[in-house]
Design a protein around this motif. Structure first.
Motif, PDB file in Angstrom:
ATOM      1  N   GLU A   1       0.861  -1.178   0.000  1.00 38.60           N
ATOM      2  CA  GLU A   1       0.000   0.000   0.000  1.00 38.60           C
ATOM      3  C   GLU A   1       0.902   1.234   0.000  1.00 38.60           C
ATOM      4  O   GLU A   1       2.033   1.187   0.503  1.00 38.60           O
ATOM      5  N   VAL A   2       0.398   2.327  -0.542  1.00 40.98           N
ATOM      6  CA  VAL A   2       1.180   3.565  -0.548  1.00 40.98           C
ATOM      7  C   VAL A   2       1.405   4.018   0.894  1.00 40.98           C
ATOM      8  O   VAL A   2       0.471   4.029   1.702  1.00 40.98           O
TER       9      VAL A   2
ATOM     10  N   SER B   1       2.998  11.132  -4.615  1.00 39.14           N
ATOM     11  CA  SER B   1       3.454  11.309  -5.987  1.00 39.14           C
ATOM     12  C   SER B   1       2.600  12.352  -6.685  1.00 39.14           C
ATOM     13  O   SER B   1       1.457  12.601  -6.291  1.00 39.14           O
TER      14      SER B   1
ATOM     15  N   THR C   1       7.920  11.048  -7.533  1.00 41.60           N
ATOM     16  CA  THR C   1       7.533  10.583  -6.206  1.00 41.60           C
ATOM     17  C   THR C   1       8.190  11.446  -5.148  1.00 41.60           C
ATOM     18  O   THR C   1       9.275  12.010  -5.361  1.00 41.60           O
TER      19      THR C   1
ATOM     20  N   ASN D   1       8.339   0.895  -2.490  1.00 39.84           N
ATOM     21  CA  ASN D   1       7.374   1.899  -2.039  1.00 39.84           C
ATOM     22  C   ASN D   1       7.197   2.993  -3.087  1.00 39.84           C
ATOM     23  O   ASN D   1       6.085   3.501  -3.287  1.00 39.84           O
TER      24      ASN D   1
ATOM     25  N   ALA E   1       4.887   1.786  -5.717  1.00 45.31           N
ATOM     26  CA  ALA E   1       3.501   1.874  -5.237  1.00 45.31           C
ATOM     27  C   ALA E   1       2.975   3.301  -5.393  1.00 45.31           C
ATOM     28  O   ALA E   1       1.822   3.507  -5.776  1.00 45.31           O
ATOM     29  N   ALA E   2       3.822   4.286  -5.110  1.00 42.39           N
ATOM     30  CA  ALA E   2       3.417   5.688  -5.260  1.00 42.39           C
ATOM     31  C   ALA E   2       3.156   6.026  -6.731  1.00 42.39           C
ATOM     32  O   ALA E   2       2.204   6.747  -7.054  1.00 42.39           O
TER      33      ALA E   2
ATOM     34  N   LYS F   1       2.179   3.858  -9.035  1.00 44.78           N
ATOM     35  CA  LYS F   1       0.926   3.195  -9.384  1.00 44.78           C
ATOM     36  C   LYS F   1      -0.275   4.000  -8.898  1.00 44.78           C
ATOM     37  O   LYS F   1      -1.292   4.083  -9.587  1.00 44.78           O
ATOM     38  N   SER F   2      -0.156   4.620  -7.738  1.00 46.85           N
ATOM     39  CA  SER F   2      -1.274   5.414  -7.214  1.00 46.85           C
ATOM     40  C   SER F   2      -1.589   6.609  -8.112  1.00 46.85           C
ATOM     41  O   SER F   2      -2.715   7.090  -8.136  1.00 46.85           O
ATOM     42  N   ALA F   3      -0.599   7.051  -8.878  1.00 46.22           N
ATOM     43  CA  ALA F   3      -0.805   8.199  -9.776  1.00 46.22           C
ATOM     44  C   ALA F   3      -1.310   7.794 -11.148  1.00 46.22           C
ATOM     45  O   ALA F   3      -2.022   8.564 -11.798  1.00 46.22           O
TER      46      ALA F   3
ATOM     47  N   GLY G   1      -2.325   4.234 -12.000  1.00 48.24           N
ATOM     48  CA  GLY G   1      -3.232   3.095 -11.982  1.00 48.24           C
ATOM     49  C   GLY G   1      -2.657   1.775 -12.444  1.00 48.24           C
ATOM     50  O   GLY G   1      -3.184   0.726 -12.099  1.00 48.24           O
TER      51      GLY G   1
END
Length: 154
Positions: free
Chosen positions: A17-18, A28, A37, A73, A76-77, A79-81, A83
């Motif tokens: 998880e972020v 990010s 990031t 990590n 993950a950041a 990917k949060s931006a 998808g």
């Protein structure tokens, strides 16, 4: 799951998880075709398991593994931006900060942990420019912090 996440799974890793920000920033930011990031600490399950200076309380080998966690990590950041990590065209730049004992000069070897993870996960797209910087102290007394900049497809 993306091909990048499949590759991570082959390495025995899962995208975490972020990590929640520790202050007034976001993990990010996307600007056009780039994602930047924030500095990522080697947090696992929301906790910093190791603290101290590399070359004193933390060995270079331990720090290299921590840099690997920082890179995970950072992914993950990203990917949060965007998808999907399969949108990463290339890692453009990696900056690694190493909290160093006064006589420690092995910062590049420590930051190799992040660089190698990015190469293993992204192949040729993981090849990047890099800086490895020794510093007196990092947030929470973390031994290592890593930030990345990536180019992504629309």
């Amino acid at each position: 799951m993306s091909a990048v996440e499949d590759k991570l799974a082959e390495l025995g890793l899962t995208l975490p998880e972020v990590v929640a920000p520790l202050a007034a920033y976001v993990p990010s930011v996307r600007s056009g075709s780039y994602v930047y990031t924030s500095g990522q600490l080697p947090m696992v399950d929301g906790k910093l398991g190791v603290t101290g200076k590399v070359g004193a309380e933390v060995t270079p080998e331990e720090a290299k593994e921590l840099a690997r966690i920082c890179a995970l990590n950072a992914l993950a950041a990203v990917k949060s931006a965007v998808g999907d990590l399969d949108k990463v065209v290339r890692v453009v730049k990696v900056v690694g900060f190493v909290a160093s004992a006064p006589d420690f000069t092995g910062q590049p070897g420590v930051v190799n942990g992040a660089s190698e993870l990015l190469g293993e996960a992204l192949g040729e797209a993981g090849v990047h420019a890099r800086s490895a910087v020794g510093v007196a102290v990092l947030p929470l007394d973390a031994p290592v912090e890593v930030e990345i900049q990536v180019e992504v497809a629309d």
